[in-house]
Design a protein around this motif. Structure first.
Motif, mmCIF file in Angstrom:
data_model
loop_
_atom_site.group_PDB
_atom_site.id
_atom_site.type_symbol
_atom_site.label_atom_id
_atom_site.label_comp_id
_atom_site.label_asym_id
_atom_site.label_seq_id
_atom_site.Cartn_x
_atom_site.Cartn_y
_atom_site.Cartn_z
ATOM 1 N N ASN A 120 0.869 -1.172 0.000
ATOM 2 C CA ASN A 120 0.000 0.000 0.000
ATOM 3 C C ASN A 120 0.912 1.230 0.000
ATOM 4 O O ASN A 120 1.679 1.425 0.943
ATOM 5 C CB ASN A 120 -0.897 0.000 1.247
ATOM 6 N N PRO A 121 0.877 2.061 -1.028
ATOM 7 C CA PRO A 121 1.867 3.129 -1.157
ATOM 8 C C PRO A 121 1.670 4.315 -0.213
ATOM 9 O O PRO A 121 2.561 5.146 -0.079
ATOM 10 C CB PRO A 121 1.712 3.579 -2.616
ATOM 11 N N THR A 122 0.515 4.416 0.418
ATOM 12 C CA THR A 122 0.254 5.546 1.309
ATOM 13 C C THR A 122 -0.245 5.039 2.658
ATOM 14 O O THR A 122 -0.432 3.844 2.867
ATOM 15 C CB THR A 122 -0.817 6.492 0.720
ATOM 16 N N ASN A 123 -0.487 5.983 3.570
ATOM 17 C CA ASN A 123 -1.034 5.645 4.883
ATOM 18 C C ASN A 123 -2.556 5.508 4.854
ATOM 19 O O ASN A 123 -3.174 5.281 5.890
ATOM 20 C CB ASN A 123 -0.655 6.715 5.911
ATOM 21 N N LEU A 124 -3.158 5.668 3.687
ATOM 22 C CA LEU A 124 -4.617 5.630 3.567
ATOM 23 C C LEU A 124 -5.054 4.241 3.104
ATOM 24 O O LEU A 124 -4.598 3.733 2.085
ATOM 25 C CB LEU A 124 -5.099 6.685 2.574
ATOM 26 N N TYR A 125 -5.965 3.632 3.860
ATOM 27 C CA TYR A 125 -6.540 2.339 3.515
ATOM 28 C C TYR A 125 -8.039 2.529 3.320
ATOM 29 O O TYR A 125 -8.684 3.264 4.083
ATOM 30 C CB TYR A 125 -6.285 1.317 4.630
ATOM 31 N N SER A 126 -8.606 1.868 2.310
ATOM 32 C CA SER A 126 -10.010 2.113 2.014
ATOM 33 C C SER A 126 -10.687 0.914 1.377
ATOM 34 O O SER A 126 -10.036 0.038 0.795
ATOM 35 C CB SER A 126 -10.162 3.330 1.078
ATOM 36 N N ILE A 127 -12.004 0.900 1.495
ATOM 37 C CA ILE A 127 -12.861 -0.027 0.768
ATOM 38 C C ILE A 127 -14.221 0.649 0.641
ATOM 39 O O ILE A 127 -14.723 1.225 1.606
ATOM 40 C CB ILE A 127 -12.978 -1.397 1.473
ATOM 41 N N ALA A 128 -14.764 0.631 -0.567
ATOM 42 C CA ALA A 128 -16.021 1.347 -0.844
ATOM 43 C C ALA A 128 -15.879 2.792 -0.347
ATOM 44 O O ALA A 128 -14.915 3.467 -0.711
ATOM 45 C CB ALA A 128 -17.199 0.628 -0.201
ATOM 46 N N ASP A 129 -16.793 3.259 0.507
ATOM 47 C CA ASP A 129 -16.736 4.647 0.999
ATOM 48 C C ASP A 129 -16.164 4.737 2.411
ATOM 49 O O ASP A 129 -16.331 5.755 3.092
ATOM 50 C CB ASP A 129 -18.121 5.294 0.955
ATOM 51 N N LEU A 130 -15.452 3.680 2.840
ATOM 52 C CA LEU A 130 -14.812 3.663 4.157
ATOM 53 C C LEU A 130 -13.318 3.933 3.994
ATOM 54 O O LEU A 130 -12.657 3.294 3.179
ATOM 55 C CB LEU A 130 -15.024 2.295 4.817
ATOM 56 N N THR A 131 -12.794 4.886 4.764
ATOM 57 C CA THR A 131 -11.362 5.200 4.707
ATOM 58 C C THR A 131 -10.770 5.241 6.110
ATOM 59 O O THR A 131 -11.438 5.610 7.077
ATOM 60 C CB THR A 131 -11.089 6.551 4.021
ATOM 61 N N LEU A 132 -9.500 4.856 6.195
ATOM 62 C CA LEU A 132 -8.759 4.916 7.454
ATOM 63 C C LEU A 132 -7.383 5.487 7.154
ATOM 64 O O LEU A 132 -6.686 4.994 6.267
ATOM 65 C CB LEU A 132 -8.654 3.520 8.068
ATOM 66 N N ASP A 133 -6.996 6.526 7.884
ATOM 67 C CA ASP A 133 -5.679 7.136 7.738
ATOM 68 C C ASP A 133 -4.798 6.638 8.880
ATOM 69 O O ASP A 133 -5.033 6.971 10.048
ATOM 70 C CB ASP A 133 -5.791 8.659 7.779
ATOM 71 N N ALA A 134 -3.790 5.831 8.556
ATOM 72 C CA ALA A 134 -2.941 5.227 9.577
ATOM 73 C C ALA A 134 -2.039 6.238 10.275
ATOM 74 O O ALA A 134 -1.502 5.945 11.344
ATOM 75 C CB ALA A 134 -2.097 4.120 8.967
ATOM 76 N N GLU A 135 -1.855 7.419 9.689
ATOM 77 C CA GLU A 135 -1.022 8.443 10.324
ATOM 78 C C GLU A 135 -1.821 9.257 11.329
ATOM 79 O O GLU A 135 -1.391 9.481 12.457
ATOM 80 C CB GLU A 135 -0.426 9.375 9.272
ATOM 81 N N THR A 136 -3.023 9.689 10.937
ATOM 82 C CA THR A 136 -3.838 10.539 11.813
ATOM 83 C C THR A 136 -4.832 9.747 12.645
ATOM 84 O O THR A 136 -5.427 10.278 13.581
ATOM 85 C CB THR A 136 -4.617 11.564 10.981
ATOM 86 N N HIS A 137 -5.049 8.476 12.275
ATOM 87 C CA HIS A 137 -6.047 7.605 12.904
ATOM 88 C C HIS A 137 -7.472 8.103 12.671
ATOM 89 O O HIS A 137 -8.385 7.765 13.430
ATOM 90 C CB HIS A 137 -5.793 7.446 14.406
ATOM 91 N N ILE A 138 -7.674 8.875 11.625
ATOM 92 C CA ILE A 138 -9.020 9.349 11.288
ATOM 93 C C ILE A 138 -9.714 8.311 10.412
ATOM 94 O O ILE A 138 -9.169 7.865 9.400
ATOM 95 C CB ILE A 138 -8.967 10.708 10.569
ATOM 96 N N VAL A 139 -10.916 7.932 10.813
ATOM 97 C CA VAL A 139 -11.729 6.968 10.073
ATOM 98 C C VAL A 139 -12.992 7.672 9.604
ATOM 99 O O VAL A 139 -13.638 8.390 10.371
ATOM 100 C CB VAL A 139 -12.104 5.762 10.964
ATOM 101 N N LYS A 140 -13.342 7.462 8.321
ATOM 102 C CA LYS A 140 -14.546 8.095 7.775
ATOM 103 C C LYS A 140 -15.350 7.077 6.970
ATOM 104 O O LYS A 140 -14.794 6.205 6.311
ATOM 105 C CB LYS A 140 -14.185 9.270 6.865
#
Length: 224
Positions: free
Chosen positions: A122-142
């Motif tokens: 995974n080239p970035t800290n952002l992980y996602s599926i459909a409209d769900l995202t998780l930022d591994a750096e900020t720990h923000i989940v949307k």
């Protein structure tokens, strides 16, 4: 994510473990290279942090043996040795990264994110599926643009599901990767936390991303 810390200085070992735990990692600790090999041979870790100068078996030899066994767990060396030749030896023996003492804890966390990103391609800290995202750096989940507040353990479970999205994960595998050896909770802990996540992630949405695979475990799936 589950992390192994192998450091023979008890005070530093404890500080690293406490700081990682505060960031939401499940952490196991040991104090020499032989113990580190035993831990790494019995549990699937997302990363290992190893001191080089350890008793019984130094970090260099521990990593050599680990790689000879085909275990590709990402390894970050911690060491007071800072010459170019020392770094080359560390990387050539199979380590993924090298951090010189004294070090910034923020830098250690960033390096953990980097080696684990590479491990799952995974080239970035952002992980996602459909409209769900998780930022591994900020720990923000949307979900659908709305921020979702999670506890540390809920976040760790969701991150593990996202890093393995679309894969069927057994309850045992989830427990082994999200909780550490010191956990003494109930046998249904995974089911309980999956229920917590479903309430926060899926409730109110037509597409339910957290799916039960009867008789096996769970998966994060968007239907594609």
């Amino acid at each position: 994510m589950r992390i192994l810390v192998a450091e023979d200085e008890p005070a530093l070992n404890e500080v690293i473990a406490k700081k990682l735990s505060a960031e939401g990692y499940a952490v196991d600790r040991c104090f020499n290279g032989r113990e580190a090999l035993d831990y790494l041979g019995s549990v699937s870790y997302d990363a290992a942090i190893l001191d080089i100068m350890m008793p019984e078996l130094d970090g260099l030899e521990a990593v050599r043996r680990l790689r000879e066994e085909g275990n590709m767990t990402p390894v970050i060396f911690l060491t007071a040795k800072d010459t170019i030749s020392d770094k080359v030896r560390g990387l050539d023996c199979g380590a993924n990264d090298y951090l010189v003492k004294p070090f910034s804890f923020d830098e250690l966390i960033a390096r953990i994110r980097a080696v684990t990103r590479a491990a799952v391609r995974n080239p970035t800290n952002l992980y996602s599926i459909a409209d769900l995202t998780l930022d591994a750096e900020t720990h923000i989940v949307k979900r659908a643009g709305r921020e979702i507040a999670l506890t540390a353990k809920e976040y760790a479970l969701l991150e593990y599901l996202l890093r393995n999205k679309k894969k069927i994960l057994s309850r045992r595998k989830i427990e082994d990767n999200v909780w550490n050896y010191d956990y003494e909770g109930g046998t249904n802990v995974v089911d309980v936390y999956i229920a917590y996540l479903r309430k926060k992630i899926d409730e109110g949405h037509a597409v339910k991303l957290i799916q039960t695979v009867r008789g096996i475990g769970y998966r994060l799936w968007d239907g594609e």
